[in-house]
Write an enzyme that holds these catalytic residues in place. Sequence first.
Site, PDB file in Angstrom:
ATOM      1  CB  SER A   1      -0.912   0.003   1.234  1.00 33.83           C
ATOM      2  OG  SER A   1      -1.432   1.302   1.420  1.00 33.83           O
TER       3      SER A   1
ATOM      4  CG  ASP B   1      -6.570   3.375  -7.702  1.00 34.18           C
ATOM      5  OD1 ASP B   1      -6.972   2.645  -6.780  1.00 34.18           O
ATOM      6  OD2 ASP B   1      -5.855   4.380  -7.513  1.00 34.18           O
TER       7      ASP B   1
HETATM    8  C1  S3P Z   1      -3.019   5.873  -3.524  1.00 31.74           C
HETATM    9  C2  S3P Z   1      -2.690   4.580  -3.248  1.00 31.74           C
HETATM   10  C3  S3P Z   1      -3.576   3.441  -3.546  1.00 31.74           C
HETATM   11  C4  S3P Z   1      -4.696   3.826  -4.503  1.00 31.74           C
HETATM   12  C5  S3P Z   1      -5.322   5.132  -4.136  1.00 31.74           C
HETATM   13  C6  S3P Z   1      -4.284   6.251  -4.180  1.00 31.74           C
HETATM   14  C7  S3P Z   1      -2.060   6.951  -3.184  1.00 31.74           C
HETATM   15  O1  S3P Z   1      -4.157   2.988  -2.349  1.00 31.74           O
HETATM   16  O2  S3P Z   1      -5.680   2.834  -4.530  1.00 31.74           O
HETATM   17  O3  S3P Z   1      -6.355   5.464  -5.045  1.00 31.74           O
HETATM   18  O4  S3P Z   1      -2.215   8.083  -3.688  1.00 31.74           O
HETATM   19  O5  S3P Z   1      -1.133   6.675  -2.413  1.00 31.74           O
HETATM   20  P1  S3P Z   1      -3.485   1.840  -1.436  1.00 31.74           P
HETATM   21  O6  S3P Z   1      -2.270   2.398  -0.851  1.00 31.74           O
HETATM   22  O7  S3P Z   1      -4.538   1.552  -0.398  1.00 31.74           O
HETATM   23  O8  S3P Z   1      -3.252   0.692  -2.353  1.00 31.74           O
END
Ligand code: S3P
Length: 441
Positions: free
Chosen positions: A172, A320
């Site tokens: 993440s 996403d």
């Molecule tokens: C993001 C990370 C992702 C993504 C989100 C934006 C970011 O989430 O799904 O739309 O800007 O760091 P995760 O870290 O939960 O995968």
Amino acid sequence: MTNTSTLFTVTPGGALKGRIRVPGDKSISHRSIMLGSLAEGITEVEGFLEGEDSLATLEAFRAMGVSIERPGPGRVIIHGVGLKGLRDPTMPVNLGNSGTSMRLLAGLMAGQTFDVEMVGDESLSRRPMRRVTSPLAQMGATISTSPEGFPPLRIKGGCRLKGIHYDMPVASAQVKSALLLAGLYAQGRTCVTEPAPTRDHTERMLTGFGYTVSREGSTVCVEGGGSLKGGHVDVPADISSAAFFLVGASIAPNSDLYLEHVGINPTRIGVINILRQMGANIELLNEKEVGGEPVADLRVRYSPLKGIRIPEEQVPLAIDEFPALFVAAACAEGQTVLSGAAELRVKESDRIQTMADGLAILGVESSPRDDGIVITGGQIGAGRVNSHGDHRIAMAFTMAALRANEVIVLEDCANVRTSFPDFVPLANRAGMVISEHVVGR
Ligand code: S3P
């Protein structure tokens, strides 16, 4: 929940043509406000996404005393206050639908001298926050959540943070970024190891603002106590918004579409890799680097797609884009198999179930699994599909109409404004026929 619903009525068929520029990258827009506010001096941003999510971040920093001007479309001027210059917002900070704002701010707020409460809308109030609050607690932060680990988050000020080494259990970028931002305020080194590569915009932008970030293999570290210097941020067009058009043009016969100045950071291009493996015709042109981020124009032409087994290492790089990719799979010949994507169940909606339900209404066979789905390509039918307030579900099913045999009506589409405010006019300019209305529920 409001008592109105925004409907998209999408005429079937058509092709996508011409040249368009989709709005600015959401992840980079959030970070430009955060780092610009914490920097010393002025930061000028162009290409900023004027969607509800990134504007929620902008308003949060205004509420903490940062002067932020908006001189024109996509332009933002931030008068940075330095790492120690934020002020008590005195009221709960409302982050709307934006999980990125809440999780990244959780890290930043943990290092402040004042208490903060952060709240969100109905969808954000059901999203898991322990993934950030528990490693932040290991750093010395005091943060409370609901008993289920959901917002509101109440963050105590004046905690002394210390650097830790955190092995992330899920890949993440939000968790990694929250810890690196807390690490700016911590004593010693904060290091995060990721189980698979995730978007690295925080690391790139910190470096661009003059902060030392070190990376060794899958571990990234910052040392507390430095400072950031304001500068210029050019936000490329968001590949996650371009993804709907990459899929739309790939599935609609006679399409030939040119997407300008799209961010092609290697940690974000899973959608291109996966679509190409399915047989898509996507060309990268005019590749260059702008402000530390790679950018290109993308030309996409119709091409018959085939079902594939999606490589698991591509999942975090396309996290996403799965609603759009599921529509590509629905139009492909044969089966597409996705696994290793349990994260999709905790996005703005449960994207595995929401997509499976919508595909079933349109007559496409799929079988959801805990961590993925199997989709069998076929003819897209007509119907009325509920987007469940999830922007990316609404835009993905809009593209499905390019291959439908009758009108598709999409319900609960207002949140398209969170990431892509001019989606309907832009899609119409490229050749679609979408009308938008607001009705009572
Ligand atoms: C993001 C990370 C992702 C993504 C989100 C934006 C970011 O989430 O799904 O739309 O800007 O760091 P995760 O870290 O939960 O995968």
